[in-house]
Write an enzyme that holds these catalytic residues in place. Structure first.
Site, PDB file in Angstrom:
ATOM      1  N   ALA A   1      -2.294  -7.250   2.145  1.00 53.28           N
ATOM      2  CA  ALA A   1      -2.643  -6.834   0.785  1.00 53.28           C
ATOM      3  C   ALA A   1      -4.011  -6.169   0.619  1.00 53.28           C
ATOM      4  O   ALA A   1      -4.218  -5.430  -0.337  1.00 53.28           O
ATOM      5  CB  ALA A   1      -2.568  -8.037  -0.155  1.00 53.28           C
TER       6      ALA A   1
ATOM      7  N   PRO B   1      -7.171  -3.784   0.520  1.00 50.59           N
ATOM      8  CA  PRO B   1      -8.157  -4.350  -0.402  1.00 50.59           C
ATOM      9  C   PRO B   1      -7.615  -4.673  -1.792  1.00 50.59           C
ATOM     10  O   PRO B   1      -8.393  -5.045  -2.666  1.00 50.59           O
ATOM     11  CB  PRO B   1      -9.196  -3.231  -0.493  1.00 50.59           C
ATOM     12  CG  PRO B   1      -8.402  -1.972  -0.336  1.00 50.59           C
ATOM     13  CD  PRO B   1      -7.310  -2.310   0.636  1.00 50.59           C
TER      14      PRO B   1
ATOM     15  N   ASP C   1      -3.613 -11.574   3.618  1.00 47.31           N
ATOM     16  CA  ASP C   1      -4.188 -10.682   4.638  1.00 47.31           C
ATOM     17  C   ASP C   1      -5.000 -11.544   5.589  1.00 47.31           C
ATOM     18  O   ASP C   1      -5.140 -12.744   5.364  1.00 47.31           O
ATOM     19  CB  ASP C   1      -5.060  -9.576   3.999  1.00 47.31           C
ATOM     20  CG  ASP C   1      -4.954  -8.274   4.794  1.00 47.31           C
ATOM     21  OD1 ASP C   1      -5.173  -8.308   6.013  1.00 47.31           O
ATOM     22  OD2 ASP C   1      -4.641  -7.238   4.188  1.00 47.31           O
TER      23      ASP C   1
ATOM     24  N   ASP D   1       2.867  -3.029   3.329  1.00 43.99           N
ATOM     25  CA  ASP D   1       2.098  -1.793   3.518  1.00 43.99           C
ATOM     26  C   ASP D   1       1.363  -2.012   4.845  1.00 43.99           C
ATOM     27  O   ASP D   1       0.273  -2.578   4.889  1.00 43.99           O
ATOM     28  CB  ASP D   1       1.131  -1.603   2.350  1.00 43.99           C
ATOM     29  CG  ASP D   1       0.410  -0.270   2.432  1.00 43.99           C
ATOM     30  OD1 ASP D   1       1.065   0.739   2.721  1.00 43.99           O
ATOM     31  OD2 ASP D   1      -0.818  -0.246   2.223  1.00 43.99           O
TER      32      ASP D   1
ATOM     33  N   CYS E   1       0.499   4.804   5.779  1.00 50.50           N
ATOM     34  CA  CYS E   1      -0.171   6.059   5.420  1.00 50.50           C
ATOM     35  C   CYS E   1      -0.322   6.903   6.683  1.00 50.50           C
ATOM     36  O   CYS E   1      -1.399   7.407   6.979  1.00 50.50           O
ATOM     37  CB  CYS E   1      -1.517   5.796   4.743  1.00 50.50           C
ATOM     38  SG  CYS E   1      -2.634   4.782   5.696  1.00 50.50           S
TER      39      CYS E   1
END
Lengths: 156, 296
Positions: free
Chosen positions: B105, B107, B128, B171, B224
């Site tokens: 998660a 930042p 995290d 993510d 990303c």
């Protein structure tokens, strides 16, 4: 030390009396006591919190610190409540804010009872202070104070 | 990036956008301020602004100011967020009352966006590892007023299976090639050795993410990066390892379909339902999003 139920009630009453929060605001939130912090959470999180034990670093947002001498509101909690706060706000001008952040305290008599106050700037609640005998002390935590100092030149 | 020439149809446009600076974009935090009020602040600050086509809360602003250096940012009225990173949360479609895990998660941009969409009326678990990452995560949660979030520090590979969720956002840590406009060193692309290593971690994380989903639950996997080894190959792998299927992402956003072949290796045909975002699609960075449903 009161039990947790009565301590939570004490916290609610403190905020109602000191900062003018409306009683009905508590319908949206629960206060959980853990590690000397009163955490403000939404009611949906409640079941999990009992299953997770002490593995959580953080529950919702830290709302109050439970100190031996009593309840201390956090800057996060006061900022969160923001416009719900109607009492014991000390509105600061830019020079007072600068002085408070740099020196940690400023002098100036105000018509406010001794105790924690909500610091205001430009109509926004920006954190916690402590007022006694004509002296206002900063209670904004170090990292937040530092980041606020960094943006001071941009404030008008 | 040259190795992606074969899969990026509009290569010239892609190259052009990669060389341009990123626009300044942010998400207005409606947990704290209304869009109307924030637009008034923008005007007061002398910023011109344009709302995203695909998301009510996303804005591109034009100003010479550093947008992180305002009282409104400090108070959590907005979060500086790139257009691409909105999409994984929108693809998750979080709903009030759900139990949602954000496995990696920090930042906290996506975690706090989930809290915003459900108006703090879901149970959100942000996880995290690493003290500094968790500290940044907590600070952003507090700043944004996300009272619906708890934070833990489990290793994602061994996140406890006794906890089950309706939705999971993964993510994943990645080579970050999609950040080439923030960091020009990334324009040449990541080292293959690094990509292959991190792909192993991603495969481990996605399996654990599925294991903590309730049957019928939804996983959104995002990165990303543009590397197929970290994107389609991870999804293709998990389609063989776990009972999941790829779902369409019901968003009207310019994108390219996920690929079904790379370096001679063929993938599951449903990977065309996944999304590749290139810088020229949204004038943003690059990324990848897949939405999976668990069955059985």
């Amino acid at each position: 030390m009161p039990d947790s139920k009565s301590l939570v009630e004490e916290i609610k009453k403190y905020f109602e009396k000191r900062f003018g929060l409306s009683r009905k605001i508590w319908g949206d939130y629960i206060i959980i006591l853990r590690n000397e912090i009163g955490w403000l959470i939404n009611p949906q999180l409640h079941d999990w919190i009992f299953n997770i034990g002490n593995k959580a670093y953080s529950l919702g947002i830290p709302f109050v610190r439970l100190l031996p001498k009593g309840i201390k509101p956090t800057s996060w909690g006061l900022i969160f409540m923001g416009r719900e706060i109607t009492r014991n706000i000390i509105e600061l001008g830019l020079e007072d804010l600068r002085g408070l952040l740099y020196r940690g305290r400023i002098k100036g008599s105000r018509d406010i009872e001794t105790g924690y106050v909500a610091l205001g700037y430009n109509g926004e609640i920006i954190g916690c202070g402590f007022y006694k005998d004509g002296v206002l002390e900063n209670q904004i935590p170090k990292a937040r104070r530092k980041s606020l100092l960094e943006i001071l030149p941009q404030l008008k | 990036m040259e190795r992606y020439r074969q899969i990026i149809s509009d290569w010239d446009k892609f190259s052009y956008y990669c060389s341009q600076p990123l626009p300044k974009t942010l998400r207005v935090n409606t947990l704290k301020v209304s869009l109307d009020m924030m637009e008034k602040y923008f005007k007061k600050l002398g910023w011109s602004f344009k709302r995203f086509d695909f998301c009510l809360w996303g804005y591109e602003v034009q100003t010479g100011d550093e947008i992180s250096r305002t009282l409104e940012h400090w108070l959590g009225y907005y979060y500086i967020q790139e257009a691409t990173s909105f999409i994984s949360v929108l693809a998750l479609q979080p709903q009030p009352g759900e139990k949602i895990l954000d496995l990696c998660a920090a930042p906290g941009g996506k975690t706090t966006f989930i809290a915003q969409i459900v108006n703090n009326k879901a149970s959100i678990w942000a996880n995290d590892i690493g003290f500094r990452r968790i500290r940044a995560l907590m600070a952003n949660i507090y700043r944004m007023g996300a009272v619906s979030v708890i934070v833990t520090g489990y290793n994602g590979l061994s996140f406890p299976q006794k906890f089950k969720f309706d939705k999971v956002l993964l993510d994943a840590p990645c080579s970050g090639e999609g950040n080439m406009r923030k960091d020009p060193r990334r324009v040449k692309g990541a080292e293959l050795g690094f990509i292959n290593n991190i792909s192993g971690l991603q495969k481990g994380l996605i399996q654990r993410a599925i294991d903590v989903l309730n049957p019928g639950g939804i996983l959104v996997y995002s990165t990303c990066t543009l590397a197929p080894e970290e994107n389609e190959m991870v999804i293709d792998y998990v389609l063989r390892k776990r009972k999941v299927k790829v779902e369409d992402i019901d968003l009207n956003i310019p994108h390219s379909q996920g690929i079904t072949e790379w370096n001679g290796e063929k993938f599951h045909p449903d990977l065309t339902k996944t999304m590749r975002i290139y810088p020229h699609h949204l004038n943003s960075g690059g990324g990848y999003i897949a939405r999976l449903k668990k069955f059985g």
